[in-house]
Structures are given as structure tokens and as C-alpha cells.
Scaffold this motif. Structure first.
Motif, PDB file in Angstrom:
ATOM      1  N   UNK A  90       0.833  -1.207   0.000  1.00 33.04           N
ATOM      2  CA  UNK A  90       0.000   0.000   0.000  1.00 33.04           C
ATOM      3  C   UNK A  90       0.862   1.250   0.000  1.00 33.04           C
ATOM      4  N   UNK A  91       0.453   2.211  -0.808  1.00 30.11           N
ATOM      5  CA  UNK A  91       1.018   3.553  -0.784  1.00 30.11           C
ATOM      6  C   UNK A  91      -0.082   4.449  -0.221  1.00 30.11           C
ATOM      7  N   UNK A  92       0.229   5.260   0.767  1.00 34.02           N
ATOM      8  CA  UNK A  92      -0.768   6.096   1.437  1.00 34.02           C
ATOM      9  C   UNK A  92      -1.095   7.344   0.631  1.00 34.02           C
ATOM     10  N   UNK A  93      -2.372   7.744   0.699  1.00 35.24           N
ATOM     11  CA  UNK A  93      -2.852   8.916  -0.019  1.00 35.24           C
ATOM     12  C   UNK A  93      -1.952  10.115   0.241  1.00 35.24           C
ATOM     13  N   UNK A  94      -1.736  10.891  -0.815  1.00 34.78           N
ATOM     14  CA  UNK A  94      -0.919  12.089  -0.721  1.00 34.78           C
ATOM     15  C   UNK A  94      -1.478  13.100  -1.724  1.00 34.78           C
ATOM     16  N   UNK A  95      -1.824  14.290  -1.249  1.00 32.39           N
ATOM     17  CA  UNK A  95      -2.445  15.306  -2.108  1.00 32.39           C
ATOM     18  C   UNK A  95      -1.568  15.704  -3.294  1.00 32.39           C
ATOM     19  N   UNK A  96      -0.256  15.479  -3.191  1.00 35.77           N
ATOM     20  CA  UNK A  96       0.666  15.805  -4.287  1.00 35.77           C
ATOM     21  C   UNK A  96       1.203  14.557  -4.967  1.00 35.77           C
ATOM     22  N   UNK A  97       0.593  13.417  -4.678  1.00 40.65           N
ATOM     23  CA  UNK A  97       1.082  12.141  -5.202  1.00 40.65           C
ATOM     24  C   UNK A  97       0.808  11.934  -6.677  1.00 40.65           C
ATOM     25  N   UNK A  98       1.242  10.789  -7.191  1.00 42.62           N
ATOM     26  CA  UNK A  98       1.101  10.457  -8.613  1.00 42.62           C
ATOM     27  C   UNK A  98      -0.371  10.348  -9.018  1.00 42.62           C
ATOM     28  N   UNK A  99      -0.617  10.501 -10.312  1.00 37.82           N
ATOM     29  CA  UNK A  99      -1.989  10.425 -10.837  1.00 37.82           C
ATOM     30  C   UNK A  99      -2.097   9.508 -12.050  1.00 37.82           C
ATOM     31  N   UNK A 100      -0.987   8.862 -12.441  1.00 38.42           N
ATOM     32  CA  UNK A 100      -0.989   8.167 -13.733  1.00 38.42           C
ATOM     33  C   UNK A 100      -0.583   6.696 -13.679  1.00 38.42           C
ATOM     34  N   UNK A 101      -0.676   6.046 -12.531  1.00 38.09           N
ATOM     35  CA  UNK A 101      -0.263   4.632 -12.456  1.00 38.09           C
ATOM     36  C   UNK A 101      -1.248   3.749 -13.214  1.00 38.09           C
ATOM     37  N   UNK A 102      -0.728   2.822 -14.019  1.00 39.01           N
ATOM     38  CA  UNK A 102      -1.572   1.913 -14.811  1.00 39.01           C
ATOM     39  C   UNK A 102      -1.221   0.446 -14.607  1.00 39.01           C
ATOM     40  N   UNK A 103       0.065   0.169 -14.285  1.00 44.08           N
ATOM     41  CA  UNK A 103       0.535  -1.210 -14.183  1.00 44.08           C
ATOM     42  C   UNK A 103       1.518  -1.329 -13.024  1.00 44.08           C
ATOM     43  N   UNK A 104       1.434  -2.447 -12.317  1.00 40.09           N
ATOM     44  CA  UNK A 104       2.409  -2.761 -11.275  1.00 40.09           C
ATOM     45  C   UNK A 104       3.334  -3.840 -11.819  1.00 40.09           C
ATOM     46  N   UNK A 105       4.629  -3.672 -11.610  1.00 39.32           N
ATOM     47  CA  UNK A 105       5.625  -4.645 -12.051  1.00 39.32           C
ATOM     48  C   UNK A 105       6.246  -5.282 -10.807  1.00 39.32           C
ATOM     49  N   UNK A 106       6.216  -6.615 -10.738  1.00 39.06           N
ATOM     50  CA  UNK A 106       6.843  -7.337  -9.627  1.00 39.06           C
ATOM     51  C   UNK A 106       8.198  -7.830 -10.126  1.00 39.06           C
ATOM     52  N   UNK A 107       9.230  -7.538  -9.333  1.00 39.61           N
ATOM     53  CA  UNK A 107      10.583  -7.945  -9.736  1.00 39.61           C
ATOM     54  C   UNK A 107      11.416  -8.295  -8.512  1.00 39.61           C
ATOM     55  N   UNK A 108      12.527  -8.991  -8.750  1.00 38.61           N
ATOM     56  CA  UNK A 108      13.441  -9.322  -7.666  1.00 38.61           C
ATOM     57  C   UNK A 108      14.486  -8.225  -7.535  1.00 38.61           C
ATOM     58  N   UNK A 109      14.758  -7.832  -6.307  1.00 35.64           N
ATOM     59  CA  UNK A 109      15.748  -6.797  -6.038  1.00 35.64           C
ATOM     60  C   UNK A 109      16.954  -7.400  -5.329  1.00 35.64           C
ATOM     61  N   UNK A 110      17.175  -8.692  -5.562  1.00 34.90           N
ATOM     62  CA  UNK A 110      18.271  -9.396  -4.897  1.00 34.90           C
ATOM     63  C   UNK A 110      19.257  -9.880  -5.942  1.00 34.90           C
ATOM     64  N   UNK A 111      20.520  -9.596  -5.817  1.00 30.88           N
ATOM     65  CA  UNK A 111      21.026  -8.601  -4.877  1.00 30.88           C
ATOM     66  C   UNK A 111      20.653  -7.207  -5.353  1.00 30.88           C
ATOM     67  N   UNK A 112      20.516  -6.280  -4.417  1.00 33.67           N
ATOM     68  CA  UNK A 112      20.060  -4.925  -4.739  1.00 33.67           C
ATOM     69  C   UNK A 112      20.968  -4.234  -5.751  1.00 33.67           C
ATOM     70  N   UNK A 113      22.234  -4.641  -5.798  1.00 33.80           N
ATOM     71  CA  UNK A 113      23.174  -4.003  -6.725  1.00 33.80           C
ATOM     72  C   UNK A 113      23.159  -4.629  -8.117  1.00 33.80           C
ATOM     73  N   UNK A 114      22.410  -5.720  -8.274  1.00 34.88           N
ATOM     74  CA  UNK A 114      22.397  -6.421  -9.568  1.00 34.88           C
ATOM     75  C   UNK A 114      21.748  -5.562 -10.645  1.00 34.88           C
ATOM     76  N   UNK A 115      22.347  -5.551 -11.808  1.00 41.41           N
ATOM     77  CA  UNK A 115      21.801  -4.782 -12.922  1.00 41.41           C
ATOM     78  C   UNK A 115      20.539  -5.437 -13.480  1.00 41.41           C
ATOM     79  N   UNK A 116      20.431  -6.750 -13.356  1.00 44.66           N
ATOM     80  CA  UNK A 116      19.323  -7.445 -13.993  1.00 44.66           C
ATOM     81  C   UNK A 116      17.981  -7.161 -13.343  1.00 44.66           C
ATOM     82  N   UNK A 117      17.850  -7.289 -12.022  1.00 44.95           N
ATOM     83  CA  UNK A 117      16.579  -7.075 -11.325  1.00 44.95           C
ATOM     84  C   UNK A 117      15.430  -7.643 -12.152  1.00 44.95           C
TER      85      UNK A 117
END
Length: 152
Positions: A90-117
Motif C-alpha cells: 500500500x502507498x498512502x494517499x498524498x495530495x501531491x502524489x502520482x496520478x498516472x499509475x496503470x501497471x504494477x511490475x513485480x521484480x526481484x531486487x536481490x542482490x540490490x546491486x544487480x543490474x538485472x533485477x
């Protein structure tokens, strides 16, 4: 695609066979992008976070570039069904937040320094843009898990 459909990237099937993921220990993240889910091809060759980061919501006002971590993510198997699961994001409501999200992408961030993700799947957020200005934005997983792999 109906709102909420999850589509696994085609390359994920190949990647799990070459141990690209450790789904039981990897840090998994969800990033929000402005590209419509139908325009994000499931057959994208070797999809990674960087393939989509150019269309990602800007950092600030309730959103951090790179997305949010899926807390308590896990991968288990029982009776021939492998299940990837984790907490809703969840991202909490914010009056100055984004207005254009259309798709969520799930990816691995391990290791965080990896270029591939490596990207795992995409989630359709609907035919119109999702706005953090209008209220909380939550990506809720199915009660049976984020995704399942069934032996038949």
C-alpha cells in the motif's frame, strides 16, 4: 484485461529453470508505471526493472522510485503446488502524489546491486489511471498467493 489481472512474464518460465530466482529468500518489490498493462508485452525478452523504470512514478509525495518491498514474501510447495506469496503493498494517499499509475511490475531486487533485477509479472491496475491523490493505492494479492505453479 480486467482490473487486477496478473500476467507472468514468459521469460520467468525459463529463468526459474536456471536458478535466476531464489523466491524463498529474494527481496521482491512492486514498482508502479504509467504504461497500460496491455502495452507491456508478456513475451518481453528477459524483462528487468530497468525496462520499465522510464515510465515509473516519480519519487516523492508518497512514492519512492524502485517501488515498495513485498513484506513477508515466501515460496512454498505442498501437494505439487508451488506458491509465491507475500503481504499486500500500500502507498498512502498524498495530495501531491502520482496520478498516472496503470501497471504494477513485480521484480526481484536481490542482490540490490544487480543490474538485472529480473521482472516476474505485471498487474493490470485498470483501464484508467490510478491516483494517489484520490486515496490509498493498494496492490492486493489473491488469497491463494501472488502466483502458483501447479504440477499436473
Amino acid at each position: 484485461m480486467a482490473k487486477g489481472d496478473l500476467t507472468v512474464f514468459e521469460e520467468f518460465a525459463a529463468d526459474i529453470g536456471v536458478e535466476k530466482y531464489q523466491l524463498n529468500t529474494d527481496t521482491l518489490k512492486v514498482a508502479l508505471i504509467s504504461t497500460a498493462a496491455g502495452s507491456v508485452a508478456a513475451s518481453t525478452a528477459s524483462p528487468t526493472y530497468s525496462d520499465f523504470s522510464g515510465a515509473e512514478m516519480a519519487s516523492g509525495n508518497g512514492y519512492t522510485t524502485g517501488g515498495a518491498t513485498i513484506a513477508s514474501s515466501s515460496y512454498t510447495e505442498a501437494s505439487g503446488v508451488g506458491t509465491l506469496d507475500g503481504n499486500d503493498v500500500t502507498w498512502s494517499q498524498n495530495a501531491s502524489g502520482f496520478t498516472t499509475a496503470r501497471t504494477a511490475i513485480v521484480y526481484t531486487d536481490t542482490p540490490a546491486s544487480a543490474a538485472s533485477k529480473a521482472a516476474i509479472c505485471k498487474v493490470d491496475l485498470g483501464s484508467s489511471s490510478v491516483s494517489l491523490q484520490d486515496g490509498d493505492v493498494t496492490v492486493s494479492w489473491n488469497s491463494s498467493g501472488i502466483l502458483t505453479i501447479t504440477v499436473s
